[in-house]
Design an enzyme around this catalytic site. Structure first.
Site, PDB file in Angstrom:
ATOM      1  N   SER A   1       0.788  -1.236   0.000  1.00 45.32           N
ATOM      2  CA  SER A   1       0.000   0.000   0.000  1.00 45.32           C
ATOM      3  C   SER A   1       0.818   1.282   0.000  1.00 45.32           C
ATOM      4  CB  SER A   1      -0.961   0.007   1.184  1.00 45.32           C
ATOM      5  OG  SER A   1      -2.056  -0.821   0.887  1.00 45.32           O
TER       6      SER A   1
ATOM      7  N   PHE B   1     -12.736 -13.592  -1.288  1.00 46.64           N
ATOM      8  CA  PHE B   1     -11.431 -13.111  -1.733  1.00 46.64           C
ATOM      9  C   PHE B   1     -10.334 -13.631  -0.812  1.00 46.64           C
ATOM     10  CE2 PHE B   1      -7.941 -10.174  -2.267  1.00 46.64           C
ATOM     11  CZ  PHE B   1      -7.917  -9.949  -3.626  1.00 46.64           C
TER      12      PHE B   1
ATOM     13  N   THR C   1      -9.671 -17.226  -1.555  1.00 50.28           N
ATOM     14  CA  THR C   1      -9.087 -17.433  -2.881  1.00 50.28           C
ATOM     15  C   THR C   1      -7.641 -16.974  -2.963  1.00 50.28           C
ATOM     16  OG1 THR C   1     -11.262 -17.174  -3.898  1.00 50.28           O
ATOM     17  CG2 THR C   1      -9.347 -16.898  -5.338  1.00 50.28           C
TER      18      THR C   1
ATOM     19  N   TYR D   1     -10.220   2.024   6.479  1.00 52.66           N
ATOM     20  CA  TYR D   1      -9.239   1.743   5.422  1.00 52.66           C
ATOM     21  C   TYR D   1      -9.843   0.774   4.414  1.00 52.66           C
ATOM     22  CZ  TYR D   1      -4.638   1.017   3.378  1.00 52.66           C
ATOM     23  OH  TYR D   1      -3.563   0.975   2.517  1.00 52.66           O
ATOM     24  N   SER D   2      -9.834   1.148   3.161  1.00 52.31           N
ATOM     25  CA  SER D   2     -10.420   0.315   2.115  1.00 52.31           C
ATOM     26  C   SER D   2      -9.563   0.357   0.867  1.00 52.31           C
ATOM     27  CB  SER D   2     -11.840   0.785   1.780  1.00 52.31           C
ATOM     28  OG  SER D   2     -12.366   0.047   0.683  1.00 52.31           O
ATOM     29  N   ASN D   3      -9.032  -0.788   0.482  1.00 55.10           N
ATOM     30  CA  ASN D   3      -8.252  -0.867  -0.745  1.00 55.10           C
ATOM     31  C   ASN D   3      -9.080  -0.529  -1.972  1.00 55.10           C
ATOM     32  OD1 ASN D   3      -5.473  -1.901   0.035  1.00 55.10           O
ATOM     33  ND2 ASN D   3      -6.779  -3.347   1.108  1.00 55.10           N
TER      34      ASN D   3
ATOM     35  N   GLY E   1       2.965  -0.706   4.027  1.00 53.68           N
ATOM     36  CA  GLY E   1       2.464  -1.556   2.952  1.00 53.68           C
ATOM     37  C   GLY E   1       2.581  -3.015   3.307  1.00 53.68           C
TER      38      GLY E   1
END
Length: 383
Positions: free
Chosen positions: A91, A155, A158, A197-199, A341
């Site tokens: 990140s 997700f 996976t 926090y959201s990617n 990150g």
């Protein structure tokens, strides 16, 4: 304090402080004249004792550049880590993306108060999600409320847990697919009413760059930041599954625990991170980038001030989030600006003082252990 940033930090894959049975360690190397960085070297060594396979760190200050490494870069061969190692920065990518968008604002090509729907009409819809009520600024400071796609249970199974990752590590994901996963969930809150926090925010931000410029976010980062600053170790890999040399290996438990087998996760298709976290760099380049950014070489004063306008991070009193930039107040009162990150097998931090005169970048090549905050405290507070 650890702001849970990055793909790994946002999922059920645990990053804990300790690990039973430390990895084989090599001595730390790279002392600064006069021993000014001795606490940092000790913190790097402590991370290896805690179970991180290997650490590489580089600081820059008025005395010049200083580097230290500890542990190994390859558990199979025992090869040491190098100060020149390239690694996936997760990140930290977000600061680069935000910088490009702020440059576009400075050029009059967009406004941070434009809605997402203005640039991406109809993309953010359904399940209570409404792109007409979300601004570009809210994407960049994580106040949009849009669900983080990396927290989706499917997700996680996976791409983060063993069986799924080993089957799907080389799959290609599109930004639209990642956003679609997020939009299958209701928003976490109404836009502008809280922080989370959201990617997904930065996948959307990358899509906005594409729409505004007609070129990919990756090409814009290369043309606007990487090439002008001469960041020769920095890249936006796209579908490339390898990390350029020099580099070590990256390791993960691929589980919700900090015990059990350790897997080599070095090769993967980073499109699962997209513009939220796919970049590769090294310590020296990250220090050069954040130093240039904080010194005003990349943004006019107005846009740099906007980037450094922060909002509260819920539950963490000593950190605030700007536009792709975290402001931390350390125990000694020093403020540092930068980003963390996390991505498979790689946990990184890069920070600098507000005047850009003292910087630090480092990487752990395991994602389940080690105290990165201790390394930052050691470098800037001497403890």
């Amino acid at each position: 304090m650890r702001v849970r940033t990055g793909l790994v930090g946002a999922t059920a894959v645990a990053i804990a402080a300790t690990l039973a049975g430390p990895a084989v360690a090599a001595p730390a190397r790279g002392d600064h004249a006069g021993g000014d960085h001795a606490p940092t070297r000790q913190a790097v060594e402590a991370a290896v004792r805690d179970g991180v396979p290997g650490v590489t760190a580089t600081a820059g200050d008025r005395h010049g550049a200083w580097s230290a490494t500890a542990g190994v870069g390859d558990l199979r061969t025992g090869a040491p880590r190098s100060a020149a190692d390239r690694y996936r920065v997760g990140s930290i990518t977000k600061t680069f993306v935000s910088t490009v968008l702020l440059q576009l604002e400075a050029e009059g090509r967009l406004s941070l108060d434009d809605t997402v729907d203005h640039w991406l009409p109809g993309v953010v819809r359904g399940n209570g999600n409404d792109g007409t009520a979300i601004t570009v600024r809210q994407l960049l400071n994580h106040t949009s409320g849009v669900f983080d796609y990396t927290a989706d249970e499917g997700f996680v199974r996976t791409y983060f847990l063993k069986d799924g990752f080993l089957r799907h590590r080389y799959d290609t994901s599109t930004p639209g697919q990642l956003v679609g996963i997020a939009l299958s969930h209701k928003p976490d809150f109404a836009p502008g009413t809280s922080w989370s926090y959201s990617n997904t925010n930065y996948v959307l931000a990358g899509m906005v760059i594409q729409k505004v410029t007609g070129h990919s976010y990756a090409s814009q980062i290369r043309e606007r930041i990487i090439e002008p600053l001469g960041l020769h170790a920095t890249s936006v890999p796209g579908t490339r599954v390898t990390v350029p040399r020099p580099s070590g290996r990256a390791y993960s438990k691929l589980a919700e625990t900090t015990t059990g087998p350790t897997y080599d996760v070095t090769t993967l298709n980073p499109t699962l991170a997209s513009s939220a976290g796919e970049m590769i760099s090294d310590n020296a380049d990250l220090n050069r980038f954040y130093t240039a950014l904080l010194r005003g070489r990349l943004l006019p004063r107005e846009q740099l001030d906007e980037m450094r306008t922060t909002v509260e991070i819920d539950g963490i009193p000593n950190a605030r989030y700007g536009l792709g930039l975290i402001d931390r107040e350390l125990s000694c009162g020093v403020h540092v600006w930068g980003h963390d990150g996390g991505i498979h097998g790689s946990v990184s931090s890069a920070v600098t003082t507000a005047d850009g005169r003292h910087s630090l970048a480092f990487n752990f090549n395991g994602d389940w252990s080690g105290d990165s905050d201790a390394v930052i405290e050691a470098e800037f507070c001497g403890k």
